[in-house]
Design a protein around this motif. Structure first.
Motif, PDB file in Angstrom:
ATOM      1  N   THR A   8       0.843  -1.206   0.000  1.00  0.00           N
ATOM      2  CA  THR A   8       0.000   0.000   0.000  1.00  0.00           C
ATOM      3  C   THR A   8       0.873   1.249   0.000  1.00  0.00           C
ATOM      4  O   THR A   8       1.893   1.299   0.669  1.00  0.00           O
ATOM      5  CB  THR A   8      -0.915  -0.025   1.246  1.00  0.00           C
ATOM      6  OG1 THR A   8      -1.935  -1.014   1.077  1.00  0.00           O
ATOM      7  CG2 THR A   8      -1.578   1.314   1.484  1.00  0.00           C
TER       8      THR A   8
ATOM      9  N   VAL B  34       0.821   5.278   0.937  1.00  0.00           N
ATOM     10  CA  VAL B  34       0.139   6.282   1.748  1.00  0.00           C
ATOM     11  C   VAL B  34       0.916   7.576   1.619  1.00  0.00           C
ATOM     12  O   VAL B  34       2.146   7.553   1.512  1.00  0.00           O
ATOM     13  CB  VAL B  34       0.081   5.856   3.233  1.00  0.00           C
ATOM     14  CG1 VAL B  34      -0.575   6.940   4.101  1.00  0.00           C
ATOM     15  CG2 VAL B  34      -0.673   4.532   3.389  1.00  0.00           C
TER      16      VAL B  34
ATOM     17  N   TYR C   7       4.712   7.331   1.402  1.00  0.00           N
ATOM     18  CA  TYR C   7       5.195   6.181   2.147  1.00  0.00           C
ATOM     19  C   TYR C   7       4.822   4.883   1.427  1.00  0.00           C
ATOM     20  O   TYR C   7       3.659   4.693   1.043  1.00  0.00           O
ATOM     21  CB  TYR C   7       4.574   6.120   3.542  1.00  0.00           C
ATOM     22  CG  TYR C   7       4.970   7.216   4.489  1.00  0.00           C
ATOM     23  CD1 TYR C   7       4.113   8.289   4.753  1.00  0.00           C
ATOM     24  CD2 TYR C   7       6.191   7.170   5.161  1.00  0.00           C
ATOM     25  CE1 TYR C   7       4.461   9.288   5.658  1.00  0.00           C
ATOM     26  CE2 TYR C   7       6.551   8.161   6.066  1.00  0.00           C
ATOM     27  CZ  TYR C   7       5.675   9.219   6.304  1.00  0.00           C
ATOM     28  OH  TYR C   7       6.033  10.196   7.190  1.00  0.00           O
TER      29      TYR C   7
ATOM     30  N   MET D 217      -5.442  -4.702   3.648  1.00  0.00           N
ATOM     31  CA  MET D 217      -4.549  -3.790   2.941  1.00  0.00           C
ATOM     32  C   MET D 217      -4.001  -2.712   3.860  1.00  0.00           C
ATOM     33  O   MET D 217      -3.225  -1.867   3.420  1.00  0.00           O
ATOM     34  CB  MET D 217      -5.316  -3.115   1.795  1.00  0.00           C
ATOM     35  CG  MET D 217      -5.796  -4.078   0.740  1.00  0.00           C
ATOM     36  SD  MET D 217      -4.429  -4.714  -0.242  1.00  0.00           S
ATOM     37  CE  MET D 217      -5.321  -5.662  -1.470  1.00  0.00           C
ATOM     38  N   THR D 218      -4.406  -2.731   5.116  1.00  0.00           N
ATOM     39  CA  THR D 218      -3.958  -1.667   6.012  1.00  0.00           C
ATOM     40  C   THR D 218      -2.463  -1.796   6.277  1.00  0.00           C
ATOM     41  O   THR D 218      -1.932  -2.905   6.390  1.00  0.00           O
ATOM     42  CB  THR D 218      -4.731  -1.704   7.343  1.00  0.00           C
ATOM     43  OG1 THR D 218      -4.695  -3.047   7.859  1.00  0.00           O
ATOM     44  CG2 THR D 218      -6.171  -1.297   7.137  1.00  0.00           C
ATOM     45  N   PRO D 219      -1.757  -0.673   6.370  1.00  0.00           N
ATOM     46  CA  PRO D 219      -0.302  -0.714   6.534  1.00  0.00           C
ATOM     47  C   PRO D 219       0.148  -1.392   7.819  1.00  0.00           C
ATOM     48  O   PRO D 219      -0.485  -1.260   8.858  1.00  0.00           O
ATOM     49  CB  PRO D 219       0.085   0.768   6.537  1.00  0.00           C
ATOM     50  CG  PRO D 219      -1.005   1.455   5.816  1.00  0.00           C
ATOM     51  CD  PRO D 219      -2.244   0.695   6.179  1.00  0.00           C
ATOM     52  N   GLN D 220       1.246  -2.115   7.689  1.00  0.00           N
ATOM     53  CA  GLN D 220       1.835  -2.765   8.852  1.00  0.00           C
ATOM     54  C   GLN D 220       3.251  -2.216   9.083  1.00  0.00           C
ATOM     55  O   GLN D 220       3.568  -1.755  10.159  1.00  0.00           O
ATOM     56  CB  GLN D 220       1.893  -4.269   8.637  1.00  0.00           C
ATOM     57  CG  GLN D 220       2.383  -5.060   9.824  1.00  0.00           C
ATOM     58  CD  GLN D 220       2.493  -6.539   9.477  1.00  0.00           C
ATOM     59  OE1 GLN D 220       3.036  -6.899   8.437  1.00  0.00           O
ATOM     60  NE2 GLN D 220       1.999  -7.382  10.353  1.00  0.00           N
TER      61      GLN D 220
ATOM     62  N   TRP E 185       6.146   0.528   7.656  1.00  0.00           N
ATOM     63  CA  TRP E 185       6.256   1.751   6.886  1.00  0.00           C
ATOM     64  C   TRP E 185       7.717   2.051   6.542  1.00  0.00           C
ATOM     65  O   TRP E 185       8.608   1.808   7.354  1.00  0.00           O
ATOM     66  CB  TRP E 185       5.709   2.941   7.686  1.00  0.00           C
ATOM     67  CG  TRP E 185       4.279   2.852   8.081  1.00  0.00           C
ATOM     68  CD1 TRP E 185       3.713   1.958   8.955  1.00  0.00           C
ATOM     69  CD2 TRP E 185       3.231   3.719   7.655  1.00  0.00           C
ATOM     70  NE1 TRP E 185       2.368   2.218   9.081  1.00  0.00           N
ATOM     71  CE2 TRP E 185       2.043   3.296   8.304  1.00  0.00           C
ATOM     72  CE3 TRP E 185       3.165   4.823   6.797  1.00  0.00           C
ATOM     73  CZ2 TRP E 185       0.813   3.928   8.105  1.00  0.00           C
ATOM     74  CZ3 TRP E 185       1.945   5.454   6.608  1.00  0.00           C
ATOM     75  CH2 TRP E 185       0.786   5.004   7.253  1.00  0.00           C
ATOM     76  N   GLY E 186       7.898   2.637   5.359  1.00  0.00           N
ATOM     77  CA  GLY E 186       9.215   3.156   5.024  1.00  0.00           C
ATOM     78  C   GLY E 186       9.365   4.563   5.562  1.00  0.00           C
ATOM     79  O   GLY E 186       8.465   5.100   6.209  1.00  0.00           O
TER      80      GLY E 186
END
Lengths: 110, 119
Positions: free
Chosen positions: B35, B37, B95, B104-107, B109-110
């Motif tokens: 994903t 963001v 991100y 699909m929710t972020p786990q 992050w960069g």
């Protein structure tokens, strides 16, 4: 205007407990799981809670979350100055076919 | 350690294009949805786009639909975001995120890559 509604700010004193709400609808929180994120400006957001009430390893048990109907709640107890950050909730939305975020809550530890 | 690293951001003129890349490490890329963001200056987090683990299904925010394209090359362990017809409203820190196993929710992050759209 965010799909999920959070209070824009919260202020608490060290050692106290705070609860941050996240209000949605049947198509998102009512149907799908909720994540919470902690974000210090200038750094990568961090997963704080997932699947409504689970903590990733390394997250202190001072952090907890719950879900009721179409709302989720993040609770932080024994607040410390290091908890001062922005907090976001998120969930998948079946109607929008996308991830929806709350507008974020800026937590200030006085 | 599970990580994702974005690249490709920069300054682009309105109407221009940019392609962001994301390089994962520490996990089997081909088995996870991904994903994008973004966060505009002074604003909150905004979901941009998601793609299933095999790339067969993609999802877009209304604000970018028809202009952005998410894709992935599992053989090269890379995620992409092709951004066309950029406007000032697309200026943001983008991100790349590894999604959770079942949503699909972020786990993960960069650090993000900055995109500035300005003449």
């Amino acid at each position: 205007q965010s799909v999920l509604t959070q209070p824009p700010s919260a202020s608490v004193t060290p050692g106290q407990r705070v609860t941050i709400s996240c209000s949605g609808s049947t198509s998102n929180i009512g149907t799908n799981t909720v994540n919470w994120y902690q974000h210090f400006p200038g750094t990568a957001p961090k997963l704080l809670m997932y699947s409504n009430n689970l903590r990733p390893s390394g997250v202190p048990d001072r952090f907890s979350a719950s879900k009721s109907d179409t709302s989720s709640y993040l609770a932080i107890s024994g607040l410390q100055s290091e908890d001062e950050a922005d907090y976001y909730c998120a969930a998948w939305d079946d109607s929008l076919n996308g991830v929806v975020f709350g507008g974020g809550t800026k937590l200030t530890v006085l | 350690e599970v990580q994702v690293l974005e690249s490709g951001g920069g300054l682009v003129q309105p109407g221009g294009s940019l392609r962001l890349s994301c390089a994962p490490s520490g996990f089997t890329f081909s088995t996870y949805a991904m994903t994008w963001v973004r966060q505009a200056p002074g604003k909150g987090l905004e979901w941009v786009s998601s793609i299933t683990y095999g790339g067969g299904r993609t999802y877009y925010a209304d604000s970018v639909k028809g202009r952005f394209t998410i894709s992935r090359d599992n053989s090269k362990n890379t995620l992409f975001l092709q951004m066309n017809s950029l406007t000032a409203e697309d200026t943001a820190l983008y991100y790349c995120t590894k999604a959770a196993a079942t949503t699909m929710t972020p786990q993960i992050w960069g650090q993000g890559t900055m995109v500035t759209v300005s003449s």
